[in-house]
Design a protein around this motif. Structure first.
Motif, mmCIF file in Angstrom:
data_model
loop_
_atom_site.group_PDB
_atom_site.id
_atom_site.type_symbol
_atom_site.label_atom_id
_atom_site.label_comp_id
_atom_site.label_asym_id
_atom_site.label_seq_id
_atom_site.Cartn_x
_atom_site.Cartn_y
_atom_site.Cartn_z
ATOM 1 N N UNK A 231 -2.183 5.579 5.817
ATOM 2 C CA UNK A 231 -2.928 4.553 4.983
ATOM 3 C C UNK A 231 -4.529 4.861 4.513
ATOM 4 N N UNK A 232 -5.013 5.882 5.245
ATOM 5 C CA UNK A 232 -6.422 6.151 4.751
ATOM 6 C C UNK A 232 -6.523 7.172 3.744
ATOM 7 N N UNK A 233 -6.185 6.887 2.792
ATOM 8 C CA UNK A 233 -6.059 7.916 1.542
ATOM 9 C C UNK A 233 -6.338 7.088 0.327
ATOM 10 N N UNK A 234 -6.611 7.946 -0.766
ATOM 11 C CA UNK A 234 -7.271 7.621 -2.234
ATOM 12 C C UNK A 234 -6.054 6.338 -2.534
ATOM 13 N N UNK B 118 0.835 -1.149 0.113
ATOM 14 C CA UNK B 118 -0.134 0.189 0.103
ATOM 15 C C UNK B 118 0.931 1.358 0.191
ATOM 16 N N UNK B 119 1.904 1.358 0.899
ATOM 17 C CA UNK B 119 2.953 2.495 1.133
ATOM 18 C C UNK B 119 4.091 2.103 1.292
ATOM 19 N N UNK C 228 -2.020 -4.023 9.626
ATOM 20 C CA UNK C 228 -3.436 -4.729 9.471
ATOM 21 C C UNK C 228 -4.326 -4.127 8.151
ATOM 22 N N UNK C 229 -3.843 -2.905 7.642
ATOM 23 C CA UNK C 229 -4.685 -2.349 6.355
ATOM 24 C C UNK C 229 -4.613 -3.355 5.317
ATOM 25 N N UNK C 230 -3.701 -4.127 4.997
ATOM 26 C CA UNK C 230 -3.804 -4.786 3.768
ATOM 27 C C UNK C 230 -4.526 -6.296 4.081
#
Length: 295
Positions: A229-232, A175-176, A203-205
């Motif tokens: 992580x909370x972005x487009x 993700x990043x 845990x985002x993924x």
């Protein structure tokens, strides 16, 4: 599992490393000991902690475990980190405090936890080098530095004949990522080992944060994770991962972990755990091979 021999340490660091960020903060001593026992059995030879984790509790728990294991764990490399700002007059005392918590005579890898302009001070760089010369530290590292920041540091150390940084530890997941081509080129040129952390993006993924975020998860314990992580772009990357997982018939966490383990130039991927099952999941992903996720 692949291993990288680091001459300055006289030790091999394993492709899967143990991140000890949860120790004393999210899990207690008994659970932490169980995880370290499990890691030892599975030949994980790189443990990473920090003075900031649990206000020093993580270092204390790691130190208690190593004191109990003795020679059985002597081959494991231990890294810790110091927070900025960096002051030459207090560096030695800060290292002594970490050594006391770790119950050790020497730290294998000492990381500057994040970039701060004070790290470029010649007196600070000499004080860091002196810690190696004095035998308090085997190797120096930096964490959360970009290529420009690391390059400036390495060139100053080379110009002044000081002990160079030989490790960089950055966030790197599907993700990043803070490991880019420029950083990898620099690490090749200066023989710097790359260590990465947060292969599941806290845990985002796993996809579990599509709904509400529970109060006891890391995104609430450390709210700054939300900004990362909370972005487009990160949501778009998660969508790609979820689609690939559906097509492969495998959990998204498995593919995300496998992706992290098979990135070029990475010596070790740190896996943070609350249970031994999290280590099992990571080691199973390591055995999967490169998942070939879309760029």
């Amino acid at each position: 599992m692949n291993r990288t021999f680091v001459p300055s340490l006289g030790k091999h660091i394993s492709q899967a490393g143990l991140g000890c960020v949860t120790f004393g903060r999210e899990i207690d001593r008994a659970a932490s000991f169980s995880i370290m026992d499990y890691a030892l059995e599975r030949e994980i030879t790189f443990f990473d902690t920090a003075s900031a984790y649990g206000g020093g509790a993580s270092e204390e728990i790691v130190g208690q475990w190593f004191a109990e294991k003795g020679e059985a764990a002597a081959h494991i490399a231990v890294a810790t980190k110091l927070l900025p700002p960096y002051d030459a007059s207090t560096l030695s005392a800060a290292v002594e405090q970490s050594l006391a918590r770790l119950r050790m005579d020497r730290i294998d890898v000492l990381f500057a936890h994040s970039w701060h302009p004070s790290i470029e001070d010649d007196v600070v760089l000499r004080a860091l080098s002196d810690l190696v010369v004095a035998g308090k530290v085997r190797a120096l590292g930096v964490s959360n530095f970009n290529a420009e920041q690391l390059g400036t540091l390495l060139r100053k150390q080379a110009d002044r004949g000081l002990t160079p940084v030989s490790f960089v530890q950055n966030n790197h997941n599907y993700a990043v990522s803070h490991v880019d081509d420029a950083l990898m080129r620099l690490c090749r040129d200066f023989e710097v080992n790359i260590v990465t952390y947060s292969p599941l993006a806290a845990g985002f993924l796993t996809g579990k944060y599509r709904g509400a975020v529970a109060s006891d998860v890391r995104f609430e314990i450390i709210p700054g994770h939300k900004d990362i992580y909370f972005n487009d772009r990160a949501w778009e990357r998660l969508d790609r991962l979820m689609n690939a997982a559906e097509q492969a018939g495998k959990p998204p966490a498995m593919l995300a972990l496998a992706w992290a383990f098979h990135q070029p130039q990475v010596s070790s991927v740190l896996v943070g755990c609350r249970t031994t099952g999290h280590l099992d999941q990571a080691l199973a992903a390591l055995a999967e091979g490169d998942p070939g996720l879309p760029a």
